[in-house]
Design an enzyme around this catalytic site. Structure first.
Site, PDB file in Angstrom:
ATOM      1  N   TYR A 257       0.774  -1.184  -0.051  1.00 19.31           N
ATOM      2  CA  TYR A 257       0.117   0.118   0.014  1.00 19.31           C
ATOM      3  C   TYR A 257       0.854   1.224  -0.140  1.00 19.31           C
ATOM      4  O   TYR A 257       1.981   1.069   0.003  1.00 19.31           O
ATOM      5  CB  TYR A 257      -0.966  -0.080   1.255  1.00 19.31           C
ATOM      6  CG  TYR A 257      -2.175  -1.115   0.884  1.00 19.31           C
ATOM      7  CD1 TYR A 257      -3.106  -0.701   0.149  1.00 19.31           C
ATOM      8  CD2 TYR A 257      -2.102  -2.441   1.537  1.00 19.31           C
ATOM      9  CE1 TYR A 257      -4.262  -1.732   0.114  1.00 19.31           C
ATOM     10  CE2 TYR A 257      -2.942  -3.233   1.589  1.00 19.31           C
ATOM     11  CZ  TYR A 257      -4.196  -2.950   0.692  1.00 19.31           C
ATOM     12  OH  TYR A 257      -5.016  -4.169   0.550  1.00 19.31           O
TER      13      TYR A 257
ATOM     14  N   CYS B 206     -15.355 -13.575   1.283  1.00 13.41           N
ATOM     15  CA  CYS B 206     -14.565 -12.465   1.841  1.00 13.41           C
ATOM     16  C   CYS B 206     -13.796 -11.916   1.043  1.00 13.41           C
ATOM     17  O   CYS B 206     -14.566 -10.773   0.226  1.00 13.41           O
ATOM     18  CB  CYS B 206     -13.706 -13.258   2.930  1.00 13.41           C
ATOM     19  SG  CYS B 206     -12.675 -14.357   2.645  1.00 13.41           S
TER      20      CYS B 206
ATOM     21  N   CYS C 215     -18.910 -14.438   4.076  1.00 19.05           N
ATOM     22  CA  CYS C 215     -18.471 -15.668   4.450  1.00 19.05           C
ATOM     23  C   CYS C 215     -19.065 -16.840   3.684  1.00 19.05           C
ATOM     24  O   CYS C 215     -20.358 -16.710   3.626  1.00 19.05           O
ATOM     25  CB  CYS C 215     -18.378 -15.860   5.754  1.00 19.05           C
ATOM     26  SG  CYS C 215     -17.456 -17.524   6.447  1.00 19.05           S
TER      27      CYS C 215
END
Length: 676
Positions: free
Chosen positions: A193, A383, A395
């Site tokens: 990131y 997810c 999920c």
């Protein structure tokens, strides 16, 4: 004199005791050594910069389940530089009143259960911005470098923009402290990131005070910590998500486990230096993993990655710093978690996806009810896959995750006797939910065990959690006293004469097969996976969807010589896993394990141990002891069509309705069974 003799019961009660000892991060004491790892909270924020009710309920439910520390998914404070940020994620400075108000409701509820909570704050995405979120804004980065996904060159940040982001961290952290958060986790010198791009020389070509030496490249992270100390005080805990090693071979090229390569990102030697500097800068803990978006499967390990893959990296960091180390990454087995703590690999074990699958996993570990833990299968469609495609986190095996309030089960007003035909995931989930609500499900399964396609699907060593899920369903149906009939095919007569109020047909699917000539050595995938047929030493797998690629990988790992023949131009073109981490890793594992791939191939026959296929207009011959067909499945729903017009309340679920994947089989079953 103290009695040191312990009974067997006392010894058992103490097995995981060390995992439930208090531990400190800076000035904060946590009640146990389990943390909830940060996972993108897409769909959990409201349009005004705060949390919606789903988000509040979701995190509170994990606190109720006993986890010591909750680290939220990534949130933002910068409103100026990277305007696109992430959809439906909270922002701690955009609307402080709304953020504090909704956060306060959440933190107060979480604290009621004794858990602590950190807000994860991001410095931005930079070159890894998700394309659908980029909009008209140009991607930014430390320098003019290629974007991870798009054929674009990023715009370098100005120094003023860097300072603006740093200031926003201070304001956002201050609002978080006001809202009752117990600390901050910085996102991150991790996964490639924006702040990590500044820290890595491969991405950072700057010549000012934010480029060049390691200290300069870490200046962004250093000044973020200093700014939070100014606004929140030096004792307000701040941890940092940290990737010790980048696993970058080149632009958009990541390394596989065990692969020899030249590291272009942060290597271990520099990683150790950086960890020591980050401690010096005042960070109170390091949350350790490995990888970048160029090697995405490292940060989001699929089932093809070994369990606890960050052990080596966490141990290196812990041996070189004097602050706590957190470690996530498929550490759902409490024996592995205990070993990591006792061996000094980490101080705190983080659970991400396992807490999606089962919010009570920590309590179940503490009370040693391990057979009650619903396993995460690292499938990632619910997810990471849904985050990628639909900007929401869910999920695959737990339909209630992030939907706790709207999917809460209600007791049945009138008890019904419900026939469930089929013991695969859809049938088992339907029977489980019906029993939980007080109905009387009766399940008929034609085979000798429950699980359906989980059984052959779980045969490869890297799919062991599929078998654990099948076992979980078996145990749950026993616990709920569901009447299960194995080796018992259901028929129309049973439906007509059984006195059932409702019928659920979940009879699954059958593999598509076609004649090739020497059909005595042409097998279906499940026959090979279950050991019913020996494919020999040289195998051709026809079909390069998910089933074909996983079967080929399993055979190659067992020493077989494998060739994949696929009609489409590339492997995984259809029926692949939705999550890029799974797909990308599997695509690279195929050649890494010596599997030959022939795409654009039309199979024409198989005789005398030779498969013939037309490739680019030329007929080729491929030796094969056997051929395994992995060309899809057909719904098996003949029973449903036979009785659907004479049954008042009847449903068809799972592959019998539409051949798909385990997530939609379980979700559809939950939906129907929760409303009968």
């Amino acid at each position: 004199m103290k009695n040191t003799e312990l009974t067997g019961t006392q010894e058992k009660e103490m097995k995981y005791q060390k995992l439930f000892e208090p531990v400190r991060i800076g000035s904060l004491e946590l009640p146990n050594r389990y943390a909830m790892a940060p996972m993108g909270p897409l769909g959990l924020g409201d349009s005004e910069g705060g949390w919606n009710q789903r988000g509040i309920d979701y995190y509170t439910r994990r606190a109720q389940g006993g986890v010591g520390l909750i680290i939220t998914g990534v949130t933002f404070s910068d409103c100026e530089v990277e305007k696109q940020s992430m959809p439906n994620c909270p922002n701690s400075t955009y609307n402080p009143v709304q953020f504090v108000r909704t956060s306060r409701e959440m933190t107060e509820r979480i604290h009621a259960y004794g858990s602590k909570i950190f807000l994860m704050m991001s410095g931005g995405f930079g070159r890894v911005t998700i394309p659908t979120n980029l909009g008209e804004f140009p991607p930014v980065a430390p320098s003019a470098i290629p974007h991870r996904w798009l054929d674009k060159t990023c715009r370098p940040l100005t120094v003023d923009e860097i300072h603006s982001i740093i200031k926003s961290f201070g304001k956002g952290a201050y609002n978080a402290k006001r809202a009752g958060f117990d600390g901050i986790e910085i996102h991150a010198v991790h996964e490639g990131y924006l702040i990590d791009q500044f820290a890595i020389s491969f991405f950072n070509r700057r010549t000012d005070e934010y480029g060049g030496s390691l200290e300069n490249r870490l200046r962004f992270a250093k000044e973020v910590r200093e700014e939070i100390a100014k606004t929140c005080g030096p004792d307000f805990p701040v941890s940092l998500r940290y990737s010790l090693k980048s696993m970058v071979k080149d632009w958009r090229e990541g390394a596989l486990p065990g692969e020899e390569f030249e590291e272009k990102g942060r290597d271990i030697e520099e990683g150790i230096q950086a960890a020591k500097l980050l401690e010096e800068y005042g960070y109170d803990a390091l949350d350790v993993d490995a990888g970048t978006y160029d090697a995405w499967w490292w940060n989001h390990p699929p089932m093809y990655m070994e369990k606890a893959p960050y052990r080596k990296f966490a141990k290196i960091v812990r041996d070189n710093v004097n602050i706590p180390v957190l470690m996530a990454g498929r550490v759902d087995n409490p024996d592995t978690a205990l070993e990591c703590v006792e061996d000094g690999i980490c101080d705190i074990v983080s659970l991400g996806r396992p807490l999606l699958a089962d919010p009570d996993i920590v309590t179940k570990i503490r009370t040693e009810k391990l057979d009650r833990v619903r396993p995460c299968i690292s499938f990632q469609e619910g997810c990471m896959g849904r985050i990628q495609e639909y900007s929401m986190i869910n999920c695959a095996v737990n339909p209630q995750a992030t939907r706790e309030r709207v999917t809460a089960l209600t007791p049945a007003v009138k008890k019904k006797k419900v026939l469930v035909v089929g013991g695969g995931p859809a049938g088992c989930e339907a029977a489980r939910v019906l029993a939980e609500r007080g109905h009387e499900p009766v399940l008929y399964e034609s085979g000798s065990r429950l699980g359906g396609n989980l059984i052959p699907g779980g045969a490869p060593s890297f799919k062991e959690d599929d078998l654990l899920l099948a076992k979980w369903y078996e145990d749950e149906l026993k616990r709920l006293h569901v009447d299960v009939h194995l080796n018992s095919p259901a028929d129309a007569q049973l439906i007509r004469d059984g006195g059932f109020d409702s019928v659920i047909v979940a009879t699954g699917s059958r593999p598509k097969l076609f004649p090739l000539g020497d059909d005595n050595r042409v097998y279906a995938a499940e026959q090979v996976l279950l050991g019913e047929k020996d494919p020999g030493d040289t195998v051709v797998v026809v079909g390069a969807g998910l089933v074909g690629c996983e079967l080929a990988l399993d055979l190659a790992m067992k020493g077989r010589n494998v060739t994949i023949v696929e009609a489409l131009p590339k492997i995984m073109a259809v029926n692949g896993p939705l999550c890029s981490a799974n797909r990308d890793m599997l695509e690279r594992l195929i050649p890494f394990n010596g599997i030959d791939v022939r795409c654009g191939a039309k199979v024409t026959g198989y005789r005398d141990g030779i498969l013939t296929a037309e490739i680019d207009g030329t007929e080729e011959s491929i030796p094969a002891d056997s051929v395994v067909l992995c060309v899809g499945y057909r719904s098996e729903n003949s029973l449903y069509h036979e009785v659907k017009d004479e049954t008042d309340e009847i449903y068809v679920l799972g592959d019998a309705k539409n051949v798909s994947n385990i997530m939609y089989a379980i979700w559809d079953a939950f939906e129907v069974a929760s409303h009968i």
